[in-house]
Design a protein around this motif. Structure first.
Motif, PDB file in Angstrom:
ATOM      1  N   UNK A  77       2.597   6.807  -6.608  1.00  0.00           N
ATOM      2  CA  UNK A  77       1.630   7.666  -7.300  1.00  0.00           C
ATOM      3  C   UNK A  77       1.939   9.143  -7.025  1.00  0.00           C
ATOM      4  N   UNK A  78       2.271   9.500  -5.779  1.00  0.00           N
ATOM      5  CA  UNK A  78       2.622  10.897  -5.490  1.00  0.00           C
ATOM      6  C   UNK A  78       3.900  11.277  -6.242  1.00  0.00           C
ATOM      7  N   UNK A 101       0.839  -1.204   0.000  1.00  0.00           N
ATOM      8  CA  UNK A 101       0.000   0.000   0.000  1.00  0.00           C
ATOM      9  C   UNK A 101       0.876   1.258   0.000  1.00  0.00           C
ATOM     10  N   UNK A 129       1.201   4.155  -2.838  1.00  0.00           N
ATOM     11  CA  UNK A 129       0.905   5.522  -2.419  1.00  0.00           C
ATOM     12  C   UNK A 129       2.070   6.455  -2.767  1.00  0.00           C
TER      13      UNK A 129
END
Lengths: 55, 254
Positions: free
Chosen positions: B101-102, B94, B98
């Motif tokens: 993607x940022x 996860x 996360x």
């Protein structure tokens, strides 16, 4: 009637909570992760970076 | 004191393929650029942190995955420690997505493919898609009703496109090989290439950086100034005084 143990095995993580707006449906878990990513992205642009003491 | 800096010799002097390969690598990625001690001042921003965050998450993914693989795919059903390691594997995945993607959003909005960095951008995109493939095969090796449901939904689509005979999502042994051998090798190799390309070209500067900025290392500096590539150097007070653009970047970074 389905025995509780079999029902739990068939649905090990629960049905979950889903949010919906018109045609859009999203699980609460995915929604939280997306909101967290947006918050982190915006914070990364504006929160001052750490600096060394001698800087 | 002798100068320890490695100076690559002319390619014509190498007589073997290993020597030529060494010369090629030293020319493009000398040791001081491969493992730098400093980064330009514009890197002092939280938006530049997420790439390394993704790599740190990937280390945890691989570490917890090794423990799970050594104990077998059904271990976490019968062991409290196995359950913990399985959860650590899930949450590090996860975190990987996360942070990735940022990182992707940050690099997209600063047009990180500038300055000859197209291959860096492409390897980043490929590693993103390869990671999604690795995660999908992870869903299929949970050895529970969830993975069974996903597999029997997916097999129809894969059979419809004619690859079900070679990529059988209902075959746990084959899927385990994909998930713990092939996909990690693919993701690891692409991420390693991505990081090496970042070292070769330097970290992408802010989109409004002046073309004369002395901190612009790598191929961008070559394109702009027609000079040999130099590793990004730290900002000193004297350099900042001589180059107003550096001061501007420092202010932005702060």
């Amino acid at each position: 009637m389905i025995p509780p143990l079999l029902a739990a095995a068939a649905d090990p993580v629960g049905s979950g909570i889903f949010l919906g707006w018109a045609p859009i449906t999203i699980s609460i878990g995915n929604f939280i992760v997306i909101v967290a990513m947006v918050v982190l992205f915006v914070a990364a642009l504006f929160v001052p970076f750490l600096h060394d003491r001698d800087e | 004191m002798p100068d320890e800096k490695v100076v690559p010799e002319e390619p014509e002097r190498w007589s073997t393929w290993t020597g030529r390969a060494r010369g090629w690598m030293l020319k493009r990625l000398p040791p001081d650029r491969l493992l730098p001690e400093d980064q330009p001042s514009y890197v002092a921003s939280w938006i530049y942190v997420f790439g390394m965050g993704a790599i740190a998450s990937l280390v945890f993914v691989i570490g917890s995955g090794i423990v799970l693989a050594l104990n077998g795919p059904a271990w976490y059903h019968v062991s409290a420690l196995g359950h913990f390691v399985n959860s650590a594997h899930l949450w590090s995945v996860e975190l990987l997505f996360l942070t990735m993607v940022v990182h992707l959003w940050g690099k997209y909005w600063m047009a990180a493919w500038r300055g000859g960095r197209a291959l860096t951008w492409m390897t980043g995109a490929i590693s993103f898609f390869a990671s999604i493939g690795a995660a999908f095969t992870g869903y299929l090796v949970q050895t529970n009703f969830d993975s069974q449901w996903i597999a029997f939904e997916a097999k129809d689509a894969l059979n419809a496109v004619g690859i079900g005979a070679w990529f059988s999502v209902t075959d746990l042994g084959q899927l385990l090989t994909w998930h713990i051998v092939l996909m990690p090798l693919a993701v690891g190799a692409i991420v390693a290439l991505h990081v090496l390309l970042v070292r070769v070209h330097g970290v992408v500067p802010p989109i409004d950086a002046a073309e004369s900025d002395a901190q612009l290392g790598g191929s961008a500096a070559v394109t702009v100034a027609e000079e040999p590539p130099t590793a990004p150097r730290p900002v000193t007070e004297s350099a900042a005084a001589a180059e107003p653009a550096l001061v501007a970047h420092q202010e932005v970074a702060r």
